[in-house]
Design a protein around this motif. Structure first.
Motif, PDB file in Angstrom:
ATOM      1  N   GLY A  51       0.798  -1.211  -0.053  1.00  0.00           N
ATOM      2  CA  GLY A  51      -0.045   0.152   0.238  1.00  0.00           C
ATOM      3  C   GLY A  51       0.916   1.164   0.026  1.00  0.00           C
ATOM      4  N   ALA A  93       0.677   6.537   4.465  1.00  0.00           N
ATOM      5  CA  ALA A  93       0.951   5.897   5.705  1.00  0.00           C
ATOM      6  C   ALA A  93       2.136   5.185   5.249  1.00  0.00           C
ATOM      7  CB  ALA A  93      -0.236   4.874   5.975  1.00  0.00           C
ATOM      8  N   GLU A 105       1.896  -1.673  -4.664  1.00  0.00           N
ATOM      9  CA  GLU A 105       0.684  -0.754  -4.594  1.00  0.00           C
ATOM     10  C   GLU A 105      -0.307  -1.434  -5.857  1.00  0.00           C
ATOM     11  OE1 GLU A 105      -0.949   1.833  -3.224  1.00  0.00           O
ATOM     12  OE2 GLU A 105      -2.326   1.413  -5.020  1.00  0.00           O
ATOM     13  N   ARG A 106      -1.414  -1.586  -5.631  1.00  0.00           N
ATOM     14  CA  ARG A 106      -2.381  -2.125  -6.356  1.00  0.00           C
ATOM     15  C   ARG A 106      -2.639  -1.374  -7.601  1.00  0.00           C
ATOM     16  NH1 ARG A 106      -7.959  -2.463  -3.525  1.00  0.00           N
ATOM     17  NH2 ARG A 106      -7.486  -4.564  -3.060  1.00  0.00           N
ATOM     18  N   GLY A 144      -2.072   6.646  -3.286  1.00  0.00           N
ATOM     19  CA  GLY A 144      -3.345   6.400  -2.310  1.00  0.00           C
ATOM     20  C   GLY A 144      -4.494   7.376  -2.373  1.00  0.00           C
ATOM     21  N   LEU A 145      -5.038   7.801  -1.249  1.00  0.00           N
ATOM     22  CA  LEU A 145      -6.076   8.733  -1.234  1.00  0.00           C
ATOM     23  C   LEU A 145      -5.640  10.215  -1.631  1.00  0.00           C
ATOM     24  CD1 LEU A 145      -8.308   7.444   1.650  1.00  0.00           C
ATOM     25  CD2 LEU A 145      -9.110   7.460  -0.667  1.00  0.00           C
ATOM     26  N   TYR A 173      -2.075  -7.373  -3.541  1.00  0.00           N
ATOM     27  CA  TYR A 173      -1.830  -8.208  -2.368  1.00  0.00           C
ATOM     28  C   TYR A 173      -3.428  -8.855  -2.485  1.00  0.00           C
ATOM     29  CZ  TYR A 173      -1.750 -10.547   1.836  1.00  0.00           C
ATOM     30  OH  TYR A 173      -1.944 -11.525   2.921  1.00  0.00           O
ATOM     31  N   THR A 210      -2.946  -0.648   3.757  1.00  0.00           N
ATOM     32  CA  THR A 210      -3.727  -0.591   2.700  1.00  0.00           C
ATOM     33  C   THR A 210      -4.910   0.380   2.645  1.00  0.00           C
ATOM     34  OG1 THR A 210      -4.535  -2.552   3.453  1.00  0.00           O
ATOM     35  CG2 THR A 210      -3.195  -3.015   1.669  1.00  0.00           C
ATOM     36  N   TYR A 260     -15.652   5.775   5.645  1.00  0.00           N
ATOM     37  CA  TYR A 260     -15.022   4.799   4.689  1.00  0.00           C
ATOM     38  C   TYR A 260     -14.677   3.595   5.445  1.00  0.00           C
ATOM     39  CZ  TYR A 260     -13.887   7.662   0.774  1.00  0.00           C
ATOM     40  OH  TYR A 260     -13.788   8.208  -0.572  1.00  0.00           O
ATOM     41  N   TRP A 271      -4.558   4.035   7.721  1.00  0.00           N
ATOM     42  CA  TRP A 271      -6.178   3.750   8.044  1.00  0.00           C
ATOM     43  C   TRP A 271      -6.520   2.162   8.478  1.00  0.00           C
ATOM     44  CZ3 TRP A 271      -9.953   7.248   4.967  1.00  0.00           C
ATOM     45  CH2 TRP A 271      -9.745   8.456   5.501  1.00  0.00           C
ATOM     46  N   GLY A 276      -9.148  10.920  10.410  1.00  0.00           N
ATOM     47  CA  GLY A 276      -7.772  11.525  10.723  1.00  0.00           C
ATOM     48  C   GLY A 276      -7.019  12.061   9.067  1.00  0.00           C
ATOM     49  N   ILE A 310      -4.022  13.442   6.538  1.00  0.00           N
ATOM     50  CA  ILE A 310      -2.756  12.843   6.047  1.00  0.00           C
ATOM     51  C   ILE A 310      -1.521  12.827   6.707  1.00  0.00           C
ATOM     52  CG2 ILE A 310      -1.007  13.035   4.313  1.00  0.00           C
ATOM     53  CD1 ILE A 310      -3.353  14.127   2.390  1.00  0.00           C
TER      54      ILE A 310
HETATM   55  C1  LIG Z   1     -12.689  11.798   0.182  1.00  0.00           C
HETATM   56  C2  LIG Z   1     -11.407  12.079   1.079  1.00  0.00           C
HETATM   57  C3  LIG Z   1     -10.588  13.207   1.125  1.00  0.00           C
HETATM   58  C4  LIG Z   1      -9.629  13.592   1.782  1.00  0.00           C
HETATM   59  N1  LIG Z   1      -9.195  14.773   2.061  1.00  0.00           N
HETATM   60  C5  LIG Z   1      -8.241  14.948   2.723  1.00  0.00           C
HETATM   61  C6  LIG Z   1      -7.523  16.377   2.818  1.00  0.00           C
HETATM   62  O1  LIG Z   1      -8.039  17.273   2.023  1.00  0.00           O
HETATM   63  N2  LIG Z   1      -6.683  16.612   3.569  1.00  0.00           N
HETATM   64  C7  LIG Z   1      -6.122  15.431   4.403  1.00  0.00           C
HETATM   65  O2  LIG Z   1      -5.051  15.570   5.224  1.00  0.00           O
HETATM   66  N3  LIG Z   1      -6.646  14.480   4.323  1.00  0.00           N
HETATM   67  C8  LIG Z   1      -7.558  14.025   3.778  1.00  0.00           C
HETATM   68  N4  LIG Z   1      -8.205  12.641   3.709  1.00  0.00           N
HETATM   69  C9  LIG Z   1      -7.485  11.842   4.518  1.00  0.00           C
HETATM   70  C10 LIG Z   1      -6.220  11.171   3.828  1.00  0.00           C
HETATM   71  O3  LIG Z   1      -6.726  10.803   2.629  1.00  0.00           O
HETATM   72  C11 LIG Z   1      -6.025   9.904   4.870  1.00  0.00           C
HETATM   73  O4  LIG Z   1      -5.576  10.274   5.991  1.00  0.00           O
HETATM   74  C12 LIG Z   1      -4.823   8.778   4.377  1.00  0.00           C
HETATM   75  O5  LIG Z   1      -5.043   9.008   2.846  1.00  0.00           O
HETATM   76  C13 LIG Z   1      -4.836   7.639   4.649  1.00  0.00           C
HETATM   77  O6  LIG Z   1      -3.492   7.062   4.382  1.00  0.00           O
HETATM   78  P1  LIG Z   1      -3.458   5.503   4.230  1.00  0.00           P
HETATM   79  O7  LIG Z   1      -1.995   5.386   3.638  1.00  0.00           O
HETATM   80  O8  LIG Z   1      -3.599   4.826   5.294  1.00  0.00           O
HETATM   81  O9  LIG Z   1      -4.530   4.924   3.239  1.00  0.00           O
HETATM   82  P2  LIG Z   1      -4.639   5.265   1.626  1.00  0.00           P
HETATM   83  O10 LIG Z   1      -4.366   6.844   1.354  1.00  0.00           O
HETATM   84  O11 LIG Z   1      -5.969   4.569   1.305  1.00  0.00           O
HETATM   85  O12 LIG Z   1      -3.467   4.369   0.816  1.00  0.00           O
HETATM   86  C14 LIG Z   1      -3.548   2.954   0.947  1.00  0.00           C
HETATM   87  C15 LIG Z   1      -2.837   2.491  -0.403  1.00  0.00           C
HETATM   88  O13 LIG Z   1      -2.906   1.009  -0.532  1.00  0.00           O
HETATM   89  C16 LIG Z   1      -3.270   0.756  -1.729  1.00  0.00           C
HETATM   90  N5  LIG Z   1      -3.918  -0.874  -1.433  1.00  0.00           N
HETATM   91  C17 LIG Z   1      -5.187  -1.199  -0.961  1.00  0.00           C
HETATM   92  N6  LIG Z   1      -5.208  -2.275  -0.988  1.00  0.00           N
HETATM   93  C18 LIG Z   1      -4.445  -2.878  -1.288  1.00  0.00           C
HETATM   94  C19 LIG Z   1      -3.782  -4.300  -1.829  1.00  0.00           C
HETATM   95  N7  LIG Z   1      -4.496  -5.367  -1.437  1.00  0.00           N
HETATM   96  N8  LIG Z   1      -2.942  -4.507  -2.572  1.00  0.00           N
HETATM   97  C20 LIG Z   1      -1.821  -3.416  -2.903  1.00  0.00           C
HETATM   98  N9  LIG Z   1      -2.249  -2.269  -2.495  1.00  0.00           N
HETATM   99  C21 LIG Z   1      -3.195  -2.018  -2.089  1.00  0.00           C
HETATM  100  C22 LIG Z   1      -4.090   1.557  -2.270  1.00  0.00           C
HETATM  101  O14 LIG Z   1      -4.687   1.507  -3.521  1.00  0.00           O
HETATM  102  C23 LIG Z   1      -3.601   2.821  -1.396  1.00  0.00           C
HETATM  103  O15 LIG Z   1      -2.652   3.388  -2.505  1.00  0.00           O
HETATM  104  C24 LIG Z   1      -9.264  12.584   2.929  1.00  0.00           C
HETATM  105  C25 LIG Z   1      -9.852  11.111   2.616  1.00  0.00           C
HETATM  106  C26 LIG Z   1     -10.879  11.044   1.966  1.00  0.00           C
HETATM  107  C27 LIG Z   1     -11.689   9.625   1.930  1.00  0.00           C
END
Ligand SMILES: Cc1cc2nc3c(=O)[nH]c(=O)nc-3n(C[C@H](O)[C@H](O)[C@H](O)COP(=O)(O)OP(=O)(O)OC[C@H]3O[C@@H](n4cnc5c(N)ncnc54)[C@H](O)[C@@H]3O)c2cc1C
Length: 454
Positions: free
Chosen positions: A11, A15, A40-41, A47-48, A84, A104, A321, A361, A368, A370
Motif C-alpha cells: 500500500g 501511511a 501498490e495495487r 493512495g487517497l 495483495y 492498505t 470509509y 487507516w 484523520g 494525511i
Molecule cells: C474523500 C477524502 C478526502 C480527503 N481529503 C483530505 C484532505 O483534504 N486533507 C487531508 O489531510 N486528508 C484528507 N483525507 C484523509 C487522507 O486521505 C487519509 O488520512 C490518508 O490517505 C490515509 O492514508 P493511508 O495510507 O492509510 O491510506 P490510503 O491513502 O487509502 O492508501 C492506501 C494504499 O494502499 C493501496 N492498496 C489497498 N489495498 C491494496 C492491496 N490489496 N494490495 C496492494 N495495494 C493496496 C491503495 O491503492 C492505496 O494506494 C481525505 C480522505 C478521503 C476519503
C-alpha cells in the motif's frame, strides 16, 4: 556477507510512504542499512491523495511533492499495479522480506442501515469521490440529473461531496479533473445541496478551514437555519475543550445570522435532522425523511418523534470509509481494521503474527488527516526495529533484491516502477499544458500502464 534489512510495504498511500521514510531515518544503526519495496495495487502511488483528496484542493494534493523525496531514495523501490494477495501472497512476501508492513488504507463506503438505501439515486460518497478523482476501477459516467440533492454526514468528506456537487463544471475545470469528469459535471443539474447532521453545530466534524472554504465560491450560497444553532452543557464543554469545534460553531453561527444572498447554487447545512428513511417511487429516490432531534444535556441527541419529508432526487451518504479485509491477516469486523498492538499485527491467540505490521487507516480506522498517518508510521516502525534488534524477525528464504522482480516477471505481472511514475507524471502534465492546466489525469488503467512504461 551482511545484507540490508529487507522490508515490504503493501500500500503506497501516505501511511506506507511515511513508514518507508521512518525506516530510512530510524534504521541508522542497522548495518548495512535497509532496503524497502512498496507494493501498490494502482499503477500510480499516493493512495487517497490521488484518489480521495478533492481536485479543488491543489495544496493538499501538493503533499505528493514532499513524498517524492522518500521514493527518490535509492533504498526504496515501487512495484505498482501489484495486488495483495492476487499478485503476491503473504507467503511470497515472507520468502523475500524480513518484515512486511500493511498500509492498505480504506476504499469503500461504510454501510448506512436505513430504509431506501438501495434505491436508484442513493449513492456512497466513496464511489462518487472515486469517479470525480478519475479512479480507473469505477464507471466513467455519473448520473447528475437531480436538482435537489442530499448529503448525509457532517465530516470533511461530506463537505467535499457537497462542494463538488454545488460548484460549476467551469469552476472545476482548472483542476486536474479528467475530461470525462468535466463532461459529466457540465450536465450536473443540482441547484440545491442539503447536508444533514444528526447532532448540532458543536458536534460537527468539519475542519474549520474546509468549512469556511465553502463560502469562497462565487456560485455557492451557504445557508444555515438559525433554528439549528443550539448548545447544551455538553456542547459548551466541547467548544471550551476543542478549539477546532469552537471555530466551526462560530462560523456556522455567523452564517445563520446573515442575509441570504443571490449566488445561484444553494448549499444548506442542516443540524438536528436524523435521516430516517430514503423515500422512493418506482425504485428511484424522490426524497428523504428525517426525524428532528434535540440535545439531551450531554452533547448527545434524542429523537423528538417529529418527522419531515424533503423532496430530493439523489442522496449521497458520507458516513465514513471502510477498509477491505486482508486475506491471511486477522480481522476485527466491528472496527474494520487489522488488530494490532503498537503496529504489530496481533492474532486471535494474542500473539504477534511474526514479522507482520500495520499502519495508517487499515490500523487506526478511516479517520484523520494525511499528517496523522506520519506519527502512526513512526510508532509501527519503532516496534519493527525493536523486534529486529531483539532477533524476533523471521529469516526470509530469498532476501536478494532481484528475487522479487524475477518472481513478478515470471508471474507475468505488468508492474510499474518509481521511474514509471515520473513518466506518467510528465505525460499528465503535458496533457494539462495543452489546455493551459497544470495536469490532466489519465483514468484508464491501460493508459496509465502505457505512459508508465510498464
Ligand atoms: C474523500 C477524502 C478526502 C480527503 N481529503 C483530505 C484532505 O483534504 N486533507 C487531508 O489531510 N486528508 C484528507 N483525507 C484523509 C487522507 O486521505 C487519509 O488520512 C490518508 O490517505 C490515509 O492514508 P493511508 O495510507 O492509510 O491510506 P490510503 O491513502 O487509502 O492508501 C492506501 C494504499 O494502499 C493501496 N492498496 C489497498 N489495498 C491494496 C492491496 N490489496 N494490495 C496492494 N495495494 C493496496 C491503495 O491503492 C492505496 O494506494 C481525505 C480522505 C478521503 C476519503
Amino acid at each position: 556477507m551482511p545484507r540490508p534489512l529487507r522490508v515490504a510495504i503493501v500500500g503506497a498511500g501516505p501511511a506506507g510512504i511515511y513508514a518507508a521514510d521512518a525506516l530510512l531515518k530510524s534504521a541508522v544503526a542497522v548495518e548495512p542499512g535497509v532496503s524497502i519495496d512498496l507494493f501498490e495495487r494502482m499503477p500510480a502511488p499516493f493512495g487517497l491523495i490521488r484518489y480521495g483528496v478533492a481536485p479543488d484542493h491543489p495544496r493538499i494534493k501538493g503533499i505528493i511533492t514532499a513524498l517524492h523525496q522518500v521514493l527518490d531514495k535509492p533504498q526504496v523501490r515501487l512495484f505498482g499495479n501489484v495486488d495483495y494477495p492476487g499478485d503476491i501472497s503473504l507467503d511470497d512476501l515472507r520468502s523475500f522480506y524480513d518484515a512486511v508492513i500493511f498500509s492498505t488504507g480504506a476504499t469503500a463506503d461504510r454501510a448506512l442501515d436505513i430504509k431506501g438505501i438501495d434505491l436508484d439515486g442513493s449513492y456512497g460518497a466513496a464511489d462518487f469521490v472515486s469517479w470525480y478523482d478519475g479512479h480507473p476501477d469505477v464507471p466513467r459516467t455519473w448520473p447528475l440529473e437531480a436538482e435537489k440533492v442530499a448529503v448525509l454526514g457532517v465530516g470533511n468528506v461530506a463537505l467535499d461531496v457537497a462542494r463538488i456537487l454545488a460548484k460549476t463544471a467551469e469552476e472545476l475545470l482548472p483542476t486536474e479533473i479528467p475530461p470525462n469528469v468535466h463532461e459529466g459535471l457540465k450536465a450536473n443539474k443540482a441547484l440545491e445541496v442539503h447536508v444533514f447532521g444528526r447532532r448540532g453545530p458543536a458536534q460537527a466534524k468539519f475542519s474549520p478551514m474546509e468549512l469556511r472554504e465553502l463560502d469562497h465560491s462565487p456560485n455557492i450560497e451557504v445557508i444555515v437555519d438559525p433554528e439549528d444553532i443550539d448548545y447544551d452543557e455538553g456542547s459548551i464543554a466541547t467548544r471550551r475543550g476543542n478549539k477546532q469545534a469552537d471555530m466551526v460553531a462560530k462560523t456556522l453561527e455567523n452564517w445563520a445570522i446573515r442575509d441570504i444572498g443571490d449566488r445561484p447554487h444553494k448549499l444548506f447545512l442542516h443540524f438536528f435532522e436524523n435521516p430516517a428513511e430514503i423515500l422512493g417511487e418506482d425504485g428511484k429516490v424522490v426524497g428523504l425523511r428525517t426525524e428532528r432531534t434535540e440535545l439531551d444535556g450531554t452533547g448527545n441527541v434524542k429523537g423528538t418523534g417529529k418527522f419531515k419529508d424533503w423532496e430530493l432526487g439523489a442522496v449521497y451518504r458520507a458516513v465514513g470509509y471502510l477498509s477491505d479485509e486482508l486475506p491471511k491477516l486477522p480481522w476485527d469486523v466491528a472496527s474494520g481494521t487489522v488488530p494490532d498492538a503498537g503496529g504489530r499485527v496481533i492474532e486471535e491467540s494474542g500473539e504477534h503474527l511474526q514479522s507482520t505490521y500495520v499502519t495508517g487507516w487499515i490500523r487506526r480506522g478511516p479517520v484523520g488527516l494525511i499528517g496523522h498517518t506520519k506519527g502512526d508510521a513512526n510508532e509501527t516502525v519503532a516496534n519493527l526495529l525493536e523486534d529486529f534488534a531483539g532477533g524476533r524477525l523471521h529469516e526470509p528464504a530469498a532476501p536478494e533484491a532481484e528475487a522479487v522482480e524475477a518472481f513478478l516477471g515470471e508471474r507475468g505481472v505488468r508492474f510499474t516502477t518509481w521511474e514509471g511514475w515520473y513518466k506518467l507524471d510528465a505525460a499528465e502534465k503535458a496533457l494539462g499544458a495543452l489546455e493551459g492546466r497544470e495536469r490532466v489525469k489519465y483514468v484508464e488503467r491501460e493508459d496509465m500502464l502505457r505512459e508508465s512504461g510498464a
